[in-house]
Design an enzyme around this catalytic site. Structure first.
Site, PDB file in Angstrom:
ATOM      1  N   LYS A 195       0.790  -1.235   0.000  1.00  0.00           N
ATOM      2  CA  LYS A 195       0.000   0.000   0.000  1.00  0.00           C
ATOM      3  C   LYS A 195       0.816   1.276   0.000  1.00  0.00           C
ATOM      4  O   LYS A 195       1.771   1.414   0.760  1.00  0.00           O
ATOM      5  CB  LYS A 195      -0.876   0.015   1.254  1.00  0.00           C
ATOM      6  CG  LYS A 195      -2.038  -0.965   1.171  1.00  0.00           C
ATOM      7  CD  LYS A 195      -2.521  -1.248   2.539  1.00  0.00           C
ATOM      8  CE  LYS A 195      -3.996  -0.996   2.710  1.00  0.00           C
ATOM      9  NZ  LYS A 195      -4.281  -0.927   4.154  1.00  0.00           N
TER      10      LYS A 195
ATOM     11  N   GLY B 136       9.256  -5.952   8.002  1.00  0.00           N
ATOM     12  CA  GLY B 136       9.196  -7.404   8.128  1.00  0.00           C
ATOM     13  C   GLY B 136       9.418  -8.159   6.832  1.00  0.00           C
ATOM     14  O   GLY B 136      10.175  -9.125   6.785  1.00  0.00           O
TER      15      GLY B 136
HETATM   16  P1  AMP Z   1       3.660  -4.119   3.175  1.00  0.00           P
HETATM   17  O1  AMP Z   1       3.204  -4.795   4.445  1.00  0.00           O
HETATM   18  O2  AMP Z   1       2.869  -2.928   2.801  1.00  0.00           O
HETATM   19  O3  AMP Z   1       5.153  -3.896   3.144  1.00  0.00           O
HETATM   20  O4  AMP Z   1       3.324  -5.154   2.020  1.00  0.00           O
HETATM   21  C1  AMP Z   1       3.850  -6.423   1.950  1.00  0.00           C
HETATM   22  C2  AMP Z   1       2.912  -7.263   1.148  1.00  0.00           C
HETATM   23  O5  AMP Z   1       2.734  -6.681  -0.120  1.00  0.00           O
HETATM   24  C3  AMP Z   1       3.421  -8.664   0.908  1.00  0.00           C
HETATM   25  O6  AMP Z   1       2.597  -9.568   1.568  1.00  0.00           O
HETATM   26  C4  AMP Z   1       3.333  -8.820  -0.606  1.00  0.00           C
HETATM   27  O7  AMP Z   1       2.785 -10.050  -1.011  1.00  0.00           O
HETATM   28  C5  AMP Z   1       2.399  -7.708  -1.014  1.00  0.00           C
HETATM   29  N1  AMP Z   1       2.611  -7.284  -2.402  1.00  0.00           N
HETATM   30  C6  AMP Z   1       3.773  -6.922  -2.961  1.00  0.00           C
HETATM   31  N2  AMP Z   1       3.598  -6.652  -4.273  1.00  0.00           N
HETATM   32  C7  AMP Z   1       2.299  -6.848  -4.548  1.00  0.00           C
HETATM   33  C8  AMP Z   1       1.515  -6.722  -5.719  1.00  0.00           C
HETATM   34  N3  AMP Z   1       2.070  -6.348  -6.875  1.00  0.00           N
HETATM   35  N4  AMP Z   1       0.205  -6.996  -5.630  1.00  0.00           N
HETATM   36  C9  AMP Z   1      -0.344  -7.378  -4.454  1.00  0.00           C
HETATM   37  N5  AMP Z   1       0.332  -7.505  -3.311  1.00  0.00           N
HETATM   38  C10 AMP Z   1       1.646  -7.245  -3.348  1.00  0.00           C
END
Ligand code: AMP
Length: 398
Positions: free
Chosen positions: A198, A354
């Site tokens: 996000k 993380g």
């Molecule tokens: P965050 O906690 O915001 O650092 O997000 C980490 C999560 O983002 C991980 O579980 C990833 O699987 C997810 N993520 C990364 N790239 C994508 C993407 N292109 N579409 C959906 N989820 C994503």
């Protein structure tokens, strides 16, 4: 402010807030001891000085008071193995029996208190509860960076009972040192790599970084909000419609500040959010309807790796794709490798959050980067420029 390097714990009883919030298996065995290892230098220093150590931590998110699955007693075998010492255990973190155990503790001994979060007063920052934690102790040491952004009883409020005898442990000291190095004395070019799901979680840190970095690399799900904001077609990729304006603001602000902002030119797109989904490569700004970007593509990897290689300071937070699924993990692994390569050519690299830490560990590169932060949320807030209550409580500026 007292410094642990020059402080002598001889004859003192030190109450130490550690972060033993470790993952446990279904058999309640520690599956990752990184956080326990992180506390060892502080524990050893107190013991070697001839002080007694009283450890307190939370574990998990117990909702209904004491629950066996969240008991810190499960941590004892691993803590004893790593310290090579016997660890005593207080089955309650406060109370008369615990106070007696604190009083009985001899120099060089370790007492571990039961999970702080068995009391709701801990997260509420209750002063009376904090005073019960403090009783029987001479000095307060905070070495739990992961909870330093919370004004809890054991991370912040307790410091009031030790107006002079309060200090950071070695772990928090090195977290602060490494973050300050990146934020205030970074060698140029400085590249920040931001990923994850996000944009909304990363807006404040990105804004703060724009005054410091030369390059801002964006990957992960958040990239598609930026790509759409610039007029791209992102199919079914993740998008925060209410953040399109913010994304445009960031792009404009980067331009004004001479920060180069990089979005993935291509993506690995899939027809479903599933490990076995059909996948193909697409330009990131013309993704067909029904398809979603789940990783950065080969061209983006090449471009990003080149920028990383030319950088002298690197900050990485957040995966480049859905790295939990093998098929969409390449972008994240390749970025991890590029950061390790740059570090071997003298760049300073700090990894936090993380998921990026998990990616570094998965690729066995933890020893090949300069610093891996232990505090996801705390690191983000510090780098957003916020005052962390647990830090301010020791520094005395709260
Ligand atoms: P965050 O906690 O915001 O650092 O997000 C980490 C999560 O983002 C991980 O579980 C990833 O699987 C997810 N993520 C990364 N790239 C994508 C993407 N292109 N579409 C959906 N989820 C994503």
């Amino acid at each position: 402010m007292k410094n642990i390097n020059s402080y002598s714990f001889e004859g003192e009883k030190a109450i130490v807030r550690v972060d033993f919030n470790v993952p446990l298996s279904t058999e309640l065995k520690v599956t990752d001891n990184t956080r326990i290892k992180g506390a060892l230098p502080t524990i050893k220093k107190i013991v070697n000085d001839g002080g007694a150590v009283i450890l307190m931590s939370h574990l998990g998110r117990p909702k209904k008071g004491p629950e066996d699955e969240f008991s810190l007693k499960h941590v004892i075998p691993e803590l004893e193995r790593l310290t090579g010492m016997v660890v005593r255990f207080a089955p309650d973190c406060i109370g008369d029996e615990t106070l007696e155990m604190k009083k009985d503790l001899k120099p060089g001994e370790i007492l571990l208190l039961e999970n702080l979060r068995f009391y709701k007063e801990e997260t509420k920052g209750d002063e009376e509860f904090a005073s019960r934690l403090a009783e029987g102790c001479d000095v307060y040491v905070n070495d739990a960076f992961g909870t330093a952004h919370r004004a809890h009883a054991s991370t912040t409020i307790i410091a009031r009972f030790f107006p002079d005898e309060k200090l950071f442990g070695f772990l928090i000291n090195s977290e602060l040192e490494n973050m300050d190095k990146v934020m205030h004395t970074s060698e140029k070019p400085f590249t920040a790599i931001m990923g994850g799901a996000k944009v909304s979680d990363k807006i404040l840190i990105i804004k703060n970084l724009l005054d410091r970095v030369d390059n801002l690399i964006i990957g992960g799900g958040m990239a598609y909000t930026f790509i759409k904001a610039r007029g791209g077609k992102i199919g079914n990729s993740l998008c925060e419609e209410d953040k399109l304006d913010v994304a445009l603001d960031i792009i404009e602000s980067a331009h004004e500040k001479n920060v180069e902002i990089f979005l993935p030119v291509d993506s690995v797109v899939a027809d479903k959010f599933e490990a076995e989904a059909d996948s193909r490569i697409s330009a990131s700004d013309s993704i067909d309807d029904g398809w979603m970007g789940l990783d950065i593509g080969q061209e983006a990897i090449k471009e990003y790796a080149g920028i990383i290689k030319r950088s002298k300071t690197i900050l990485w937070n957040g995966p480049m794709g859905v790295f939990e699924m093998e098929k969409f993990s390449k972008g994240t692994s390749e970025i991890a490798k590029a950061i390790a390569d740059a570090t071997s050519s003298d760049a300073f690299s700090l990894i936090g959050g993380g998921d990026s830490v998990a990616a570094i560990n998965k690729n066995k590169l933890a020893d090949k980067v300069s610093y891996v932060s232990t505090g996801g949320g705390a690191m983000l807030e510090y780098m957003e420029g916020k005052v962390l209550p647990g830090i301010a409580a020791i520094r005395g500026d709260s």
